[in-house]
Design an enzyme around this catalytic site. Structure first.
Site, PDB file in Angstrom:
ATOM      1  N   MET A 170      55.856  43.449  31.880  1.00 26.21           N
ATOM      2  CA  MET A 170      54.467  43.932  31.925  1.00 26.21           C
ATOM      3  C   MET A 170      53.518  42.768  31.647  1.00 26.21           C
ATOM      4  O   MET A 170      52.453  42.669  32.252  1.00 26.21           O
ATOM      5  CB  MET A 170      54.242  45.052  30.899  1.00 26.21           C
ATOM      6  CG  MET A 170      54.922  46.366  31.236  1.00 26.21           C
ATOM      7  SD  MET A 170      54.421  46.986  32.868  1.00 26.21           S
ATOM      8  CE  MET A 170      56.038  47.176  33.639  1.00 26.21           C
ATOM      9  N   ASP A 191      37.018  36.337  41.425  1.00 30.90           N
ATOM     10  CA  ASP A 191      35.714  36.158  40.782  1.00 30.90           C
ATOM     11  C   ASP A 191      35.125  34.778  41.071  1.00 30.90           C
ATOM     12  O   ASP A 191      33.918  34.648  41.304  1.00 30.90           O
ATOM     13  CB  ASP A 191      35.873  36.352  39.266  1.00 30.90           C
ATOM     14  CG  ASP A 191      34.558  36.199  38.518  1.00 30.90           C
ATOM     15  OD1 ASP A 191      33.584  36.890  38.874  1.00 30.90           O
ATOM     16  OD2 ASP A 191      34.494  35.389  37.580  1.00 30.90           O
ATOM     17  N   CYS A 196      52.503  49.351  25.333  1.00 30.54           N
ATOM     18  CA  CYS A 196      53.255  48.111  25.120  1.00 30.54           C
ATOM     19  C   CYS A 196      53.242  47.705  23.646  1.00 30.54           C
ATOM     20  O   CYS A 196      52.256  47.889  22.947  1.00 30.54           O
ATOM     21  CB  CYS A 196      52.644  46.974  25.946  1.00 30.54           C
ATOM     22  SG  CYS A 196      53.236  46.933  27.647  1.00 30.54           S
TER      23      CYS A 196
END
Lengths: 177, 177, 177, 177, 177, 177
Positions: free
Chosen positions: A128, A143, A93
């Protein structure tokens, strides 16, 4: 016309498939795509995805949100940072100027859905970046709730990230019809 | 016994759900978990996930692999780097010593499955690291094949990341039965 | 005329040498160079360098390349990432928009030569980026073959990186004659 | 005995070369090396290299050093930071605890020699860290003197980085004889 | 007129205070500010701050400066790097092109004052960058002199960072009178 | 006895001041401190500081906190990330294992006070980490409220960061009396 890269559209049956992998050269080597000739324009991409968790965990997030909202706001921060770091995490990228990031969170009975909208004025699309925002934001949720999701064996029988998609990718201000 | 954190297991009905969110204080503020008292041991986590793409794109990857394999090896590098960077991308994660990362790729007819195994000698589990490896590695695959996956409108009608799960999490060398 | 910074050319005998260190002020303090007044244009730099290794190691790389090519493709990824990170690793460098990176690898009998071409539309040259790509890519090769290069004493009697140069630096589309 | 990895020594004629590439699996895929079983010990590596520049540029650095020394101290900072970042820049490197970094600079008539010593208590050697320190520190020198080194055409006819080697790699406190 | 964001000026009594927090949505969620519509212009911000330390420590820095100046030049490098990294350290900041950074250090009898000037051509102001440069540069000074500042109990009775302010923020080339 | 580095205590009158700058060599060059010989122990540092802002801005934060608390939770995330990144931002710092970070926020009439507690099991103290947490967290608050703090001229007449101190630094479990 909304397609920003008409010459890179999905191949048809009579084209050799290998020409579609723009990140590999004809010789098969990995490469970045040259964007020096591309015009700058305002581009926008929206990605979404969800993490499936137990209803009781959704309730815990919801209860927390009434108080301080730290689970979801930490996920938002994680998503925004991931968008900005995509040029590092996805090797091919380019680093593009991110002009806007929006994060939307929906709580379902047994899932948290995160939608990330990214806008750029750069020379490449930003899907992306939106995808990295979604997957990282959902991992941050995981998490933050991992103690609630673990079973007595320390495993995660129900948690999973799924249905991560690009729901829209376009040049802004171009009519889509 | 394999459960490394028995006191943080999934809450039961009579426990208040809020005690399960170990990354928020009783007052609801975001926090890291103190791991200074935890013993060091060898821990291992395995996560997996897949990206669903068109069969013709899988063929293009496969053909490429016969040559140089850059699509998949770039994805492996992206996954390994993401594992090592989890302490940055997931805000409440600690930086733990990663002693081993294994990446396994399977090509199905219309999907690429990535499995990432992470081992650490640190004081916390490493399933977030494994998850970040999987989601980032799959995003790298997406990035590498995006020209092949776009339709004539520049959208991705079929590509999606799904079924991202932790398939195993344990202290290594402890029997699981 | 290709020289992008004619006022910063190599000093001649009658100029005091100290005026050439544009990253230090007249008072001797370290500084970045102000590029706010410089016009944007398309710039390109090419750097090259080689790592000298044993012929048997070159053979091992070559054999590997027939299979999966991971040594060289990991080196390419490392080089591309190093190019993009130059603004962090070289303290006085500006962050410029990298529009293209090309990596070329040549295998000799006892050496691997890496050539990195960088293009930017920014206001400064990009030869430092190309140099960082070359030295990091070569270090990645070293890392990937280090077991093969170590002697029985764990030392590297033959491996060395050498001849790292900028072979071209110019504004693109400007005639060089 | 100083060799820390006796089982990874340079291959001999009757061994297949491919077994030496420890960063690729038998199948040829890129991988990290599992260091979970390795004992921790104190390790040390010394790398060196030089940048060849014009005598007048060396004089300019020397003059500057009498004043504030910013060219060389910036190079030292760049080298130290590069050592600490090796786990990011060299994809297959582990993150190891760096306990000491020493940088030594020598000015010759037409060259700057940089020697970087790295010590770690980790489970792998630290020669890649020392090499990254050397190549990055030398690139920083190049960046700091680039105006002085450019010719009237904006090129660098004389500057080059060369002779980058690992001069010592050992477990500290182990006799070398 | 120098105010670059007239519509975001300090609220007056009859406006609801909550509208001033542009980094939170009306619903209270954290967000980046959309800068895609903002015109690019040259902006400049100057921040300053000081670290109060013992006179003997200032003397040590001064003495050092006569020799090599590494304390202050390391602080300058730290400040410049912090300016460039603000988009990472301050979560809602955009990554903007930094075109110039100047660092000025003043030694008082019992303090070091650091002033950081940042210029950008981006679409947002750069005062956060200047502030990060100041606070990080001063922390680097603290780190470099910490042995001199500790008392016999290992504490820092006198050292403190104070008076960190934005002293100027404007679009460059616009008259301020 | 709590002083972890008795040999590095504040110099007395009859010692030459220059020996106190442990980050510069006798020759005046910048260096890291060798910590390879230091024993590991549990260390703890607490730093605090405040940002002075207008009472109306404090009210806006307070109102927000009742809703979602994103200003303060983003500041907490920024502080925690800054703690973990200190080895990068402060050039001579080692990377140490951070085992715990606590952030405490107090709202006064015209100020926000942030206290950051850091614990490590490493071989060096962690007060630089705590300081970086405080200054970055306070800068994040500034960033989040900047629209409310700017006057009609786009300046910040009242906002300032002040009184940033290390309030405690010790080895944990050692009595302090």
């Amino acid at each position: 016309m909304t397609d920003e890269e008409p010459d890179q559209a999905r191949h048809t049956a009579d084209e050799p498939a290998s020409t579609d992998l723009t990140h590999t050269t004809e010789g098969g080597d990995v490469q970045m795509v040259d964007v020096g000739e591309k015009p700058e324009s305002k581009r926008r991409a929206v990605a979404t995805g969800k993490i499936r968790i137990q209803p009781s965990t959704v309730e815990a997030i919801r209860a927390d949100e009434v108080g301080k909202g730290d689970v979801l706001s930490t996920a938002r921060v994680g998503a925004i940072q991931a968008v900005k770091h995509t040029w590092e995490t996805v090797p091919m990228c380019h680093q593009i100027p991110i002009t806007n990031v929006e994060t939307d969170v929906d709580l379902d009975d047994d899932a948290v859905t995160l939608t990330v909208t990214v806008e750029t004025t750069g020379t490449t699309g930003c899907e992306m970046e939106a995808l990295q925002g979604v997957t990282t934001g959902l991992t941050v949720v995981w998490d933050m709730v991992k103690a609630a999701e673990k079973d007595e064996d320390g495993q995660y029988p129900e948690a999973r990230i799924e249905d991560v998609r690009v729901v829209e990718k376009r040049k802004v201000r171009v009519d889509r019809d």
